[in-house]
Design an enzyme around this catalytic site. Structure first.
Site, PDB file in Angstrom:
ATOM      1  NE  ARG A  62     -10.609 -10.154  -1.684  1.00  0.00           N
ATOM      2  CZ  ARG A  62     -10.909  -9.302  -2.661  1.00  0.00           C
ATOM      3  NH1 ARG A  62     -11.216  -9.755  -3.866  1.00  0.00           N
ATOM      4  NH2 ARG A  62     -10.931  -8.011  -2.436  1.00  0.00           N
ATOM      5  CE  LYS A 114      -3.958  -1.859   2.557  1.00  0.00           C
ATOM      6  NZ  LYS A 114      -4.961  -1.682   1.493  1.00  0.00           N
TER       7      LYS A 114
HETATM    8  N1  BES Z   1      -8.114  -3.686   4.361  1.00  0.00           N
HETATM    9  C1  BES Z   1      -8.248  -3.354   2.981  1.00  0.00           C
HETATM   10  C2  BES Z   1      -9.539  -2.592   2.693  1.00  0.00           C
HETATM   11  C3  BES Z   1      -9.580  -1.173   3.184  1.00  0.00           C
HETATM   12  C4  BES Z   1      -9.001  -0.170   2.434  1.00  0.00           C
HETATM   13  C5  BES Z   1     -10.219  -0.855   4.351  1.00  0.00           C
HETATM   14  C6  BES Z   1      -9.049   1.137   2.880  1.00  0.00           C
HETATM   15  C7  BES Z   1     -10.279   0.445   4.785  1.00  0.00           C
HETATM   16  C8  BES Z   1      -9.689   1.446   4.059  1.00  0.00           C
HETATM   17  C9  BES Z   1      -8.254  -4.634   2.148  1.00  0.00           C
HETATM   18  O1  BES Z   1      -7.469  -5.664   2.621  1.00  0.00           O
HETATM   19  C10 BES Z   1      -7.733  -4.262   0.790  1.00  0.00           C
HETATM   20  O2  BES Z   1      -6.594  -3.928   0.696  1.00  0.00           O
HETATM   21  N2  BES Z   1      -8.600  -4.358  -0.220  1.00  0.00           N
HETATM   22  C11 BES Z   1      -8.233  -4.030  -1.560  1.00  0.00           C
HETATM   23  C12 BES Z   1      -8.713  -5.142  -2.458  1.00  0.00           C
HETATM   24  C13 BES Z   1      -8.177  -5.045  -3.851  1.00  0.00           C
HETATM   25  C14 BES Z   1      -6.694  -5.329  -3.854  1.00  0.00           C
HETATM   26  C15 BES Z   1      -8.906  -6.017  -4.716  1.00  0.00           C
HETATM   27  C16 BES Z   1      -8.915  -2.724  -1.935  1.00  0.00           C
HETATM   28  O3  BES Z   1     -10.073  -2.536  -1.619  1.00  0.00           O
HETATM   29  O4  BES Z   1      -8.236  -1.892  -2.529  1.00  0.00           O
HETATM   30 MN    MN Z   2      -5.437  -5.471   1.960  1.00  0.00          MN
END
Ligand code: BES
Ligand code: MN
Ligand code: ZN
Length: 489
Positions: free
Chosen positions: A344, A270
């Site tokens: 997931r 990230k």
């Molecule tokens: N924990 C994150 C989702 C999230 C992002 C929660 C920002 C709160 C604030 C999750 O694990 C994630 O990174 N999801 C990705 C999925 C994508 C890679 C398909 C997302 O939503 O960008």
């Molecule tokens: Mn994530």
């Protein structure tokens, strides 16, 4: 618990000026004073009516101090416009004012909202008040300033102790959830979550028991998707299996929580900006524990199992790599094309594990996608299900608990995004379209043996930005779902 100031709540049938440091009187602009306010007014030679005249708009507040104590007049506006969200605002403002004035005890006399029961209103006021009083001071060495408010008595003529009990139990569950979620990831590790769950079960030993499993047990059960997420971290993963028994042999309701104690994204890393907020990525897990706590306090006649899949998603020489293929506990293979779609993966194995209990239904709670924040912001949690009855239960509970939700689709057509040329599925779509829905589609492939709904709380579990703070949602919603389920039996 360290850092939490325990509040005392009570009910009174006869509020007086001298009973506490401050009497808070909420009034309508277009309705005569209540019988109680009238008698207070008379006692004090028309003081109340004179003060009220100086307020006009909803939200106006006026302090009056004299020898007997303090009075805080709160203008609630027109009676017809006084609704749950207005009440929430007013209570938040009042709590802020009481804290600011270093008040230790207060009596709250608010008018009743039409069409809602007094008990419901009392419950909401306690939850709101408690929310506002929450402080985490454990890490403040300098300038730690705890609020003074410790005792609040409500005057609401038709309310009884049932509303009081409910409000307090839910508030306690919310507090616990916020506390866990706010804890930084260097303290709140998967092992820490496991210990907290064990301690909770010990606290309610008559109705609860808990088992915490580590990587060895996971390997034996074939939980490769969970282990894949954990393998880059120095912190070993945990699978928490905590039971609340309130209804003999009835089939349990299972709540599955995403417990990523820190989500760096893994090799699909990230950006640095606000990455610290990813300590909240275990909010789903925290809300499951908070709900169980509320449930145990209320002694609800229902069986509930909390399953928490907890790991830390990190970058190292042992991290799972993009393109790795692993076999989930269900036997289905997953090609991990994005290591940031880790929630997931841990949930998949926990959902398969849930099968052994032949549940009444399963709800998973997860800060799963950024997409749900784009879609719904911070107001409503998103939910997906193909079970209409479960959808109805969730909708009703959301209305009743004032903990809002919005249904998102889960049509089969969205499943196509998860097709993999090599494995049974990929763990994320190739583009960002409908990412919350494809995430739910992924989970749906591990839930075929029971009734299931998915709650994406990425937008509602914490307040973003400079004043970041866990909200404790969706504990009120989940507790309401359990109350419903226990009543329908
Ligand atoms: N924990 C994150 C989702 C999230 C992002 C929660 C920002 C709160 C604030 C999750 O694990 C994630 O990174 N999801 C990705 C999925 C994508 C890679 C398909 C997302 O939503 O960008
Ligand atoms: Mn994530
Ligand atoms: Zn995550």
């Amino acid at each position: 618990m360290l850092g939490i100031i325990k509040m005392n709540y009570g009910l009174t049938q006869k509020p007086t000026l001298s009973a506490s440091e401050c009497l808070v009187l909420g009034v309508f602009s277009d309705v005569e004073l209540s019988a109680f306010a009238q008698s207070l007014d008379k006692e004090h030679q028309g003081l109340i009516s004179r003060l009220i005249k100086k307020t006009s708009e909803a939200g106006d507040m006026l302090w009056h101090h004299d020898l007997h104590g303090a009075i805080l007049i709160v203008q609630c506006g027109e009676q017809g416009k006084f609704n749950p969200s207005q009440l929430k605002k007013r209570i938040a403002e009042v709590t802020g004012a009481l804290i600011k004035h270093r008040i230790r005890s207060a009596t709250i006399c608010f008018p009743q909202i039409a069409q809602y029961s007094a008990d419901w209103q009392l419950e909401q006021m306690i939850i709101q008040m408690d929310n506002q009083c929450y402080q985490l001071l454990e890490f403040k060495k300098k300038k730690a300033k705890a609020h003074q408010l410790e005792s609040v008595t409500f005057y609401l003529p038709n309310a009884n102790t049932e509303g009081l009990k409910l409000g307090e139990a839910i508030a306690t569950g919310v507090e616990f959830t916020r506390h866990l979620a706010n804890m930084p990831a260097n303290i709140c590790t998967p092992a820490y979550l496991g210990e907290q769950a064990m301690q909770l079960a010990k606290e309610f030993a008559q109705s609860m028991n808990c088992k915490v499993m580590g990587p060895e047990e996971m390997r034996q059960m074939g939980m490769e998707t969970l282990l894949a997420v954990a393998q880059g971290s120095a912190q070993p993963p945990r699978l928490i299996d905590i039971h609340y028994k309130g209804a003999g042999d009835a089939p349990p309701i299972i709540l599955v929580g995403k417990g990523i104690t820190f989500d760096s994204g893994g090799l699909s890393i990230k950006p640095a900006n606000a990455m610290d907020e990813m300590k909240y990525d275990m909010s789903g897990a925290a809300s499951v524990l908070g709900t169980l706590k509320a449930c145990a306090l209320l002694k609800l006649p229902v069986n509930v199992i909390g399953l928490i899949a907890s790991a830390e998603n990190m970058v190292s020489g042992t991290s799972v790599k993009s393109g790795d293929i692993v076999t989930s506990m269900s036997g289905q293979t997953v090609e991990i094309i994005n290591t940031d779609a880790e929630g997931r993966l841990v949930l998949a194995d926990a959902l398969t594990y849930a099968e052994r209990y032949q549940p009444e239904f399963v709800i998973d709670v997860a800060t799963l996608t950024g997409g749900i924040i784009v879609a719904l912001g911070t107001v409503a949690s998103g939910y997906m299900t193909q079970d209409e009855e479960l959808a109805k239960l969730i909708e009703e509970a959301a209305m009743e608990s004032n903990d809002r939700v919005w249904r998102m689709p889960l049509d089969d057509e969205y499943q196509d995004a998860l097709e993999s040329p090599l494995a049974d599925m990929i763990n994320a779509g190739f583009d960002r379209t409908a990412s919350s829905v494809t995430a739910a589609c992924f989970l749906s492939r591990f839930t075929e043996k029971y009734r299931w709904a998915h709650l994406d709380i990425a937008g509602t579990a914490w307040v973003f930005g400079k004043n970041r703070n866990a909200t404790g949602r969706p504990v009120p919603l989940l507790t309401q779902i359990l109350r419903h389920a226990s009543n329908s039996r």
